[in-house]
Design an enzyme around this catalytic site. Structure first.
Site, PDB file in Angstrom:
ATOM      1  N   LYS A   9       0.835  -1.212   0.000  1.00  0.00           N
ATOM      2  CA  LYS A   9       0.000   0.000   0.000  1.00  0.00           C
ATOM      3  C   LYS A   9       0.866   1.257   0.000  1.00  0.00           C
ATOM      4  O   LYS A   9       0.610   2.192  -0.747  1.00  0.00           O
ATOM      5  CB  LYS A   9      -0.899   0.045   1.252  1.00  0.00           C
ATOM      6  CG  LYS A   9      -1.857  -1.119   1.381  1.00  0.00           C
ATOM      7  CD  LYS A   9      -2.805  -0.924   2.574  1.00  0.00           C
ATOM      8  CE  LYS A   9      -2.110  -0.990   3.918  1.00  0.00           C
ATOM      9  NZ  LYS A   9      -1.695  -2.324   4.330  1.00  0.00           N
ATOM     10  N   ARG A  84      -9.209   1.598   9.217  1.00  0.00           N
ATOM     11  CA  ARG A  84      -8.825   0.220   9.472  1.00  0.00           C
ATOM     12  C   ARG A  84      -9.852  -0.530  10.291  1.00  0.00           C
ATOM     13  O   ARG A  84      -9.653  -1.700  10.610  1.00  0.00           O
ATOM     14  CB  ARG A  84      -7.514   0.235  10.248  1.00  0.00           C
ATOM     15  CG  ARG A  84      -6.356  -0.478   9.563  1.00  0.00           C
ATOM     16  CD  ARG A  84      -5.149  -0.318  10.465  1.00  0.00           C
ATOM     17  NE  ARG A  84      -4.039  -1.114  10.086  1.00  0.00           N
ATOM     18  CZ  ARG A  84      -3.018  -0.698   9.324  1.00  0.00           C
ATOM     19  NH1 ARG A  84      -3.032   0.507   8.824  1.00  0.00           N
ATOM     20  NH2 ARG A  84      -2.016  -1.489   9.081  1.00  0.00           N
ATOM     21  N   ARG A 123      11.931  -8.896   3.424  1.00  0.00           N
ATOM     22  CA  ARG A 123      12.138  -7.462   3.657  1.00  0.00           C
ATOM     23  C   ARG A 123      12.990  -7.264   4.920  1.00  0.00           C
ATOM     24  O   ARG A 123      13.930  -6.473   4.923  1.00  0.00           O
ATOM     25  CB  ARG A 123      10.766  -6.790   3.825  1.00  0.00           C
ATOM     26  CG  ARG A 123      10.806  -5.287   3.919  1.00  0.00           C
ATOM     27  CD  ARG A 123       9.465  -4.668   3.626  1.00  0.00           C
ATOM     28  NE  ARG A 123       8.567  -4.706   4.775  1.00  0.00           N
ATOM     29  CZ  ARG A 123       7.308  -4.276   4.763  1.00  0.00           C
ATOM     30  NH1 ARG A 123       6.780  -3.830   3.638  1.00  0.00           N
ATOM     31  NH2 ARG A 123       6.561  -4.316   5.828  1.00  0.00           N
ATOM     32  N   ARG A 135      11.762  -2.788  11.216  1.00  0.00           N
ATOM     33  CA  ARG A 135      10.570  -2.359  11.961  1.00  0.00           C
ATOM     34  C   ARG A 135      10.238  -3.406  13.019  1.00  0.00           C
ATOM     35  O   ARG A 135      10.184  -4.601  12.698  1.00  0.00           O
ATOM     36  CB  ARG A 135       9.403  -2.241  10.975  1.00  0.00           C
ATOM     37  CG  ARG A 135       8.954  -0.829  10.732  1.00  0.00           C
ATOM     38  CD  ARG A 135       7.952  -0.759   9.629  1.00  0.00           C
ATOM     39  NE  ARG A 135       6.662  -1.324   9.992  1.00  0.00           N
ATOM     40  CZ  ARG A 135       5.575  -1.248   9.234  1.00  0.00           C
ATOM     41  NH1 ARG A 135       5.628  -0.638   8.072  1.00  0.00           N
ATOM     42  NH2 ARG A 135       4.447  -1.787   9.610  1.00  0.00           N
ATOM     43  N   ARG A 146      -0.610  -9.346  13.041  1.00  0.00           N
ATOM     44  CA  ARG A 146      -1.134  -8.222  12.236  1.00  0.00           C
ATOM     45  C   ARG A 146      -2.093  -8.735  11.171  1.00  0.00           C
ATOM     46  O   ARG A 146      -3.114  -8.110  10.889  1.00  0.00           O
ATOM     47  CB  ARG A 146       0.020  -7.449  11.582  1.00  0.00           C
ATOM     48  CG  ARG A 146       0.710  -6.485  12.548  1.00  0.00           C
ATOM     49  CD  ARG A 146       2.099  -6.093  12.083  1.00  0.00           C
ATOM     50  NE  ARG A 146       2.123  -5.343  10.847  1.00  0.00           N
ATOM     51  CZ  ARG A 146       3.200  -5.217  10.067  1.00  0.00           C
ATOM     52  NH1 ARG A 146       4.341  -5.810  10.407  1.00  0.00           N
ATOM     53  NH2 ARG A 146       3.143  -4.517   8.971  1.00  0.00           N
TER      54      ARG A 146
END
Ligand code: ADP
Length: 203
Positions: A9, A84, A123, A135, A146
């Site tokens: 996104k 969300r 990643r 992160r 998540r």
């Protein structure tokens, strides 16, 4: 810009922002900025984000409400990661109505879960190899949480917007340029079930 975590996104929203000359507003980025500043909101948000949960609706709605009154949003903006929850979507609709604004499209990037888990692993490894900080919520276990949060709390936002005829689905598993092209095509396509003629008169 709507879709599961790590679907791309942010990448697509920043491309659209550059092409269309309007700002990219990522609630995740705004919350990470609040954390970096060490603000009270930031401290509370960090504990929730590190567990893969959602920051309370009131907090994010306030952030979005304030940010979207800034001058650079006058000609429009791209939201990434907001709303969300159905509660956020309803609050956002009220906010838009009060400002006599309308949401044009909800672009949904679709992907299968296994591919997303792999993507986040890669990643994190690449970021680590480059000597950059990963992160904290890109940890594999937190990422699975998540995804769960997405299914339970965020996916129900889709039928809410589908009823308004705003949803445009795009395959998020294609190469980045192809996804961008699909999004641009979706932005000018008539609403599902409506013809080009319909759009000419009412679009
Ligand atoms: P991703 O889309 O990959 O999950 P984001 O940067 O959009 O990454 O979000 C990171 C985290 O920030 C989320 O897991 C959540 O805890 C918090 N967050 C971001 N946007 C919202 C929102 N609209 N409502 C509640 N929490 C949010």
């Amino acid at each position: 810009m709507f879709g599961p975590p790590a679907v791309g996104k942010g990448t697509q929203a920043s491309r659209l922002a550059a092409t269309h000359g309007i700002p990219h507003l990522s609630t995740g980025e705004m919350l990470r900025a609040a954390i970096a500043q060490g603000s009270r909101i930031g401290k509370k948000a960090k504990a929730i984000m590190d567990k893969g949960g959602l920051v309370p609706d009131g907090v994010v709605v306030k952030i979005v409400s304030e940010r979207t009154t800034e001058a650079d949003c006058a000609a429009g903006f791209i939201l990434d990661g907001f709303p969300r929850t159905v509660g956020q979507a309803k609050a956002f609709d009220r906010l838009l109505k009060a400002r006599k604004l309308a949401l044009d499209h909800v672009i949904v990037l679709e992907a299968d879960e296994a591919a997303l888990i792999k993507r986040v692993e890669n990643r994190a490894n690449e970021t680590r190899a480059a000597g950059k900080p990963v992160r904290s919520d890109d940890d594999p276990e937190v990422f699975k949480k998540r995804l769960k949060t997405y299914k339970a709390e965020t996916a129900p936002v889709l039928p809410y917007y589908a009823r308004q005829g705003k949803v445009r689905k795009v395959d998020g598993m294609k190469p980045i340029d192809e996804v961008t092209a699909q999004i641009e095509a979706a932005l000018i396509a008539p609403p599902p079930g409506k013809s080009w003629l319909w759009r000419l008169f009412f679009g």
